[in-house]
Write a protein that holds these residues in place. Structure first.
Motif, PDB file in Angstrom:
ATOM      1  N   TYR A 176      -9.469   2.173  -0.943  1.00 26.79           N
ATOM      2  CA  TYR A 176      -8.686   1.220  -0.141  1.00 26.79           C
ATOM      3  C   TYR A 176     -10.485   0.331   0.032  1.00 26.79           C
ATOM      4  O   TYR A 176      -9.912  -1.357   0.231  1.00 26.79           O
ATOM      5  CB  TYR A 176      -8.718   1.852   1.202  1.00 26.79           C
ATOM      6  CG  TYR A 176      -6.895   2.213   1.022  1.00 26.79           C
ATOM      7  CD1 TYR A 176      -6.485   1.799  -0.030  1.00 26.79           C
ATOM      8  CD2 TYR A 176      -6.212   3.077   1.745  1.00 26.79           C
ATOM      9  CE1 TYR A 176      -5.276   2.805  -0.539  1.00 26.79           C
ATOM     10  CE2 TYR A 176      -5.497   3.901   1.651  1.00 26.79           C
ATOM     11  CZ  TYR A 176      -5.171   3.352   0.371  1.00 26.79           C
ATOM     12  OH  TYR A 176      -3.640   3.955   0.475  1.00 26.79           O
ATOM     13  N   LYS A 189      -3.346   9.361   3.486  1.00 23.13           N
ATOM     14  CA  LYS A 189      -4.265   8.167   3.074  1.00 23.13           C
ATOM     15  C   LYS A 189      -6.105   8.502   3.369  1.00 23.13           C
ATOM     16  O   LYS A 189      -6.888   7.905   2.204  1.00 23.13           O
ATOM     17  CB  LYS A 189      -4.031   6.921   4.091  1.00 23.13           C
ATOM     18  CG  LYS A 189      -2.676   6.944   3.630  1.00 23.13           C
ATOM     19  CD  LYS A 189      -2.012   5.624   5.124  1.00 23.13           C
ATOM     20  CE  LYS A 189      -2.812   4.331   5.105  1.00 23.13           C
ATOM     21  NZ  LYS A 189      -2.179   2.858   5.937  1.00 23.13           N
ATOM     22  N   LYS A 226      -8.240   8.536  -0.101  1.00 22.40           N
ATOM     23  CA  LYS A 226      -8.256   6.854  -0.810  1.00 22.40           C
ATOM     24  C   LYS A 226      -8.730   5.859   0.058  1.00 22.40           C
ATOM     25  O   LYS A 226      -9.136   4.809  -0.418  1.00 22.40           O
ATOM     26  CB  LYS A 226      -6.731   6.870  -0.800  1.00 22.40           C
ATOM     27  CG  LYS A 226      -5.901   7.360  -1.929  1.00 22.40           C
ATOM     28  CD  LYS A 226      -4.076   6.835  -2.051  1.00 22.40           C
ATOM     29  CE  LYS A 226      -3.560   8.231  -3.280  1.00 22.40           C
ATOM     30  NZ  LYS A 226      -4.242   7.205  -4.551  1.00 22.40           N
ATOM     31  N   GLN A 282       0.446  -0.708  -0.048  1.00 22.85           N
ATOM     32  CA  GLN A 282       0.163  -0.540   0.268  1.00 22.85           C
ATOM     33  C   GLN A 282       0.967   0.808  -0.501  1.00 22.85           C
ATOM     34  O   GLN A 282       0.407   2.046  -0.903  1.00 22.85           O
ATOM     35  CB  GLN A 282      -1.190   0.327   1.688  1.00 22.85           C
ATOM     36  CG  GLN A 282      -1.794   0.921   1.567  1.00 22.85           C
ATOM     37  CD  GLN A 282      -2.679   1.107   2.455  1.00 22.85           C
ATOM     38  OE1 GLN A 282      -2.744   1.602   3.707  1.00 22.85           O
ATOM     39  NE2 GLN A 282      -4.340   0.791   2.605  1.00 22.85           N
ATOM     40  N   THR A 289      -5.523  -3.955   1.013  1.00 22.65           N
ATOM     41  CA  THR A 289      -5.808  -3.605  -0.257  1.00 22.65           C
ATOM     42  C   THR A 289      -5.403  -4.286  -1.402  1.00 22.65           C
ATOM     43  O   THR A 289      -5.724  -3.379  -2.639  1.00 22.65           O
ATOM     44  CB  THR A 289      -5.769  -1.857  -0.715  1.00 22.65           C
ATOM     45  OG1 THR A 289      -4.247  -1.907  -0.184  1.00 22.65           O
ATOM     46  CG2 THR A 289      -6.830  -1.562   0.605  1.00 22.65           C
ATOM     47  N   GLU A 290      -4.341  -4.856  -1.152  1.00 19.72           N
ATOM     48  CA  GLU A 290      -3.424  -5.196  -2.508  1.00 19.72           C
ATOM     49  C   GLU A 290      -3.478  -6.653  -2.555  1.00 19.72           C
ATOM     50  O   GLU A 290      -2.538  -7.675  -3.209  1.00 19.72           O
ATOM     51  CB  GLU A 290      -1.632  -5.428  -1.732  1.00 19.72           C
ATOM     52  CG  GLU A 290      -1.748  -4.016  -1.024  1.00 19.72           C
ATOM     53  CD  GLU A 290      -1.922  -2.810  -2.403  1.00 19.72           C
ATOM     54  OE1 GLU A 290      -1.553  -2.561  -3.059  1.00 19.72           O
ATOM     55  OE2 GLU A 290      -2.468  -2.198  -2.112  1.00 19.72           O
ATOM     56  N   GLN A 344       3.876   1.959  -1.373  1.00 15.17           N
ATOM     57  CA  GLN A 344       4.779   1.821  -2.880  1.00 15.17           C
ATOM     58  C   GLN A 344       3.499   3.267  -3.327  1.00 15.17           C
ATOM     59  O   GLN A 344       4.508   3.544  -3.857  1.00 15.17           O
ATOM     60  CB  GLN A 344       4.524   1.058  -3.655  1.00 15.17           C
ATOM     61  CG  GLN A 344       5.734  -0.614  -2.900  1.00 15.17           C
ATOM     62  CD  GLN A 344       7.035   0.170  -2.853  1.00 15.17           C
ATOM     63  OE1 GLN A 344       7.785   1.405  -3.386  1.00 15.17           O
ATOM     64  NE2 GLN A 344       7.581   0.612  -1.060  1.00 15.17           N
ATOM     65  N   GLU A 345       2.501   2.940  -3.723  1.00 14.74           N
ATOM     66  CA  GLU A 345       1.049   3.927  -3.944  1.00 14.74           C
ATOM     67  C   GLU A 345       1.583   5.426  -4.094  1.00 14.74           C
ATOM     68  O   GLU A 345       1.485   5.925  -4.997  1.00 14.74           O
ATOM     69  CB  GLU A 345      -0.053   3.405  -4.206  1.00 14.74           C
ATOM     70  CG  GLU A 345      -0.902   4.037  -5.247  1.00 14.74           C
ATOM     71  CD  GLU A 345      -2.574   3.582  -5.039  1.00 14.74           C
ATOM     72  OE1 GLU A 345      -3.067   4.058  -5.832  1.00 14.74           O
ATOM     73  OE2 GLU A 345      -2.877   2.996  -3.572  1.00 14.74           O
ATOM     74  N   ILE A 346       1.650   5.580  -2.244  1.00 12.72           N
ATOM     75  CA  ILE A 346       1.774   6.917  -2.005  1.00 12.72           C
ATOM     76  C   ILE A 346       3.272   6.934  -1.598  1.00 12.72           C
ATOM     77  O   ILE A 346       2.808   7.754  -0.649  1.00 12.72           O
ATOM     78  CB  ILE A 346       0.384   6.919  -0.613  1.00 12.72           C
ATOM     79  CG1 ILE A 346       0.636   6.366   0.316  1.00 12.72           C
ATOM     80  CG2 ILE A 346      -0.577   6.871  -1.206  1.00 12.72           C
ATOM     81  CD1 ILE A 346       0.076   6.238   1.296  1.00 12.72           C
ATOM     82  N   LYS A 347       4.200   5.945  -1.634  1.00 13.91           N
ATOM     83  CA  LYS A 347       5.117   6.540  -0.912  1.00 13.91           C
ATOM     84  C   LYS A 347       6.429   8.448  -1.193  1.00 13.91           C
ATOM     85  O   LYS A 347       6.074   8.998   0.020  1.00 13.91           O
ATOM     86  CB  LYS A 347       5.990   5.743  -0.945  1.00 13.91           C
ATOM     87  CG  LYS A 347       7.651   5.702  -1.776  1.00 13.91           C
ATOM     88  CD  LYS A 347       8.611   5.327  -2.211  1.00 13.91           C
ATOM     89  CE  LYS A 347       9.778   5.017  -1.792  1.00 13.91           C
ATOM     90  NZ  LYS A 347      10.548   3.798  -2.538  1.00 13.91           N
TER      91      LYS A 347
END
Length: 386
Positions: free
Chosen positions: A255, A248, A251, A12, A365-366, A14-17
């Protein structure tokens, strides 16, 4: 196949890193670590999201529950009714404040507090009800609020597992969980549907006077520096965690939709398998997860396993690289800290059965189709051959 995680926080992240990293660096550069601009902005954004007048951030979800009870002015000896089948934090804070916990049984379908059991437990000393929206599904708030009104009781929602969920009342009104009772609380523990990267929590209310009291309690009882008007605690959400939560929060609906989608796929594969009871929302939709409603946000996807050795299934899944959880293996009324001669085993038939049957599958979520197929086939193979 990717390694299966019970909760995949790294995926999770990685998407918002980039956004998270920059937000954290901005807080460090500002050195506004406590009650900084990020905290105040997150508070406003969460108020807007929940459509609630007041959000008061605090240090963690347990503090949120305790502070909510302190804000209501509950006194030692007052009775507070809550569910026997939940995490200990809910009853822990009741006991810490010198209040009297009253544990009652739960509904076998929703796993949430049984309204009929609440009715039987009310006495002249009862002052509050704490419904826990367990595993991401709201308790029966219509009946709980009616019962509270009829008996002049407070309702304190434990929303730690259901942030972002929506409750549809009998009149069709839709309200975010946590914003229905007199006061609500939540946790931002990393594994929650909306989680930070440490500890965090918040209290919600539409009551202006209660919000004012709580704002003092979280900050040593101060409204003006060094003027302590109420007995308080030190419980503040730090700015770094607020910055992460701000990244977050936009999102959260996405999620939760991803969790419902994973739940839908689990249910499609497991529905109709003998000795497996799949979780359900309030609507009786095909595969038990409606395509249009948002009554369940699936913090956990929890099965009941009948006529089968649940613990052996846990071992079987672990042997195949599938993590799982048993939430909860011991009811609160049998925990050493909360045993009481008032409790009779006959009062907890559902809870005493659930602790032998429940198993929670990986939920985040992944999750992808390959993982879900492998998990469900492994479960079906064990159950059908036991």
């Amino acid at each position: 196949m990717r390694k299966i995680q019970m909760v995949d926080l790294k995926g999770q992240y990685q998407e918002i890193k980039n956004q998270v990293n920059q937000s954290v660096l901005d807080v460090i550069e500002s050195t506004a670590f406590i009650n900084g601009p990020e905290v105040h902005q997150f508070q406003k954004e969460l108020e807007e999201y929940l459509d609630v007048k007041h959000v008061i951030p605090c240090a963690n979800g347990t503090d949120a529950l305790q502070i909510a009870m302190m804000g209501l002015g509950l006194q030692p000896g007052d009775e507070v009714i809550t569910a026997d089948f939940t995490f200990a934090a809910t009853v822990e804070v009741i006991a810490l404040l010198g209040l009297t916990p009253v544990l009652v049984d739960v509904d076998p379908v929703s796993f949430n507090i049984d309204v009929e059991a609440i009715k039987k437990a009310i006495t002249p000393k009862t002052k509050a009800i704490v419904p826990v929206h367990l595993f991401g599904l709201a308790a029966n708030m219509d009946e709980i609020m009616e019962l509270a009104e009829d008996n002049n009781l407070y309702v304190i929602e434990d929303n730690a597992q259901a942030i972002g969920g929506t409750y549809t009342s009998k009149d069709g009104t839709k309200t975010k969980t946590g914003a229905i009772g007199h006061v609500g609380s939540t946790s931002f523990f990393p594994s929650k549907n909306l989680g930070c990267y440490g500890d965090g929590g918040a209290i919600f209310t539409n009551d202006d006077d209660l919000a004012h009291t709580i704002r003092g309690i979280v900050n040593h009882g101060m409204y003006v520096r060094y003027h302590h008007d109420v007995v308080g605690v030190n419980s503040r959400l730090d700015s770094i965690q607020a910055a992460i939560l701000r990244a977050k929060l936009p999102k959260l609906d996405t999620y939760n939709a991803a969790r419902r989608n994973a739940a839908r796929k689990y249910s499609k594969a497991l529905k109709g398998i003998q000795n497996i009871i799949i979780p359900t929302g309030y609507c009786e939709a095909e595969n038990s997860v409606c395509d249009v409603c948002d009554c369940h946000v699936f913090h956990q996807y929890t099965l009941r396993i009948l006529n089968t050795d649940r613990d052996a299934l846990v071992s079987h899944l672990n042997e195949h690289g599938i993590p799982c959880g048993v939430y909860y293996p011991i009811p609160l009324h049998l925990q050493k800290a909360y045993k009481d001669e008032r409790y009779k085993e006959a009062d907890f038939p559902v809870t005493n059965q659930l602790i032998k049957e429940v198993i929670s599958l990986p939920m985040h979520t992944e999750l992808d189709d390959e993982q879900i197929e492998f998990i469900t086939k492994t479960i079906i193979n064990f159950v059908t051959n036991s």
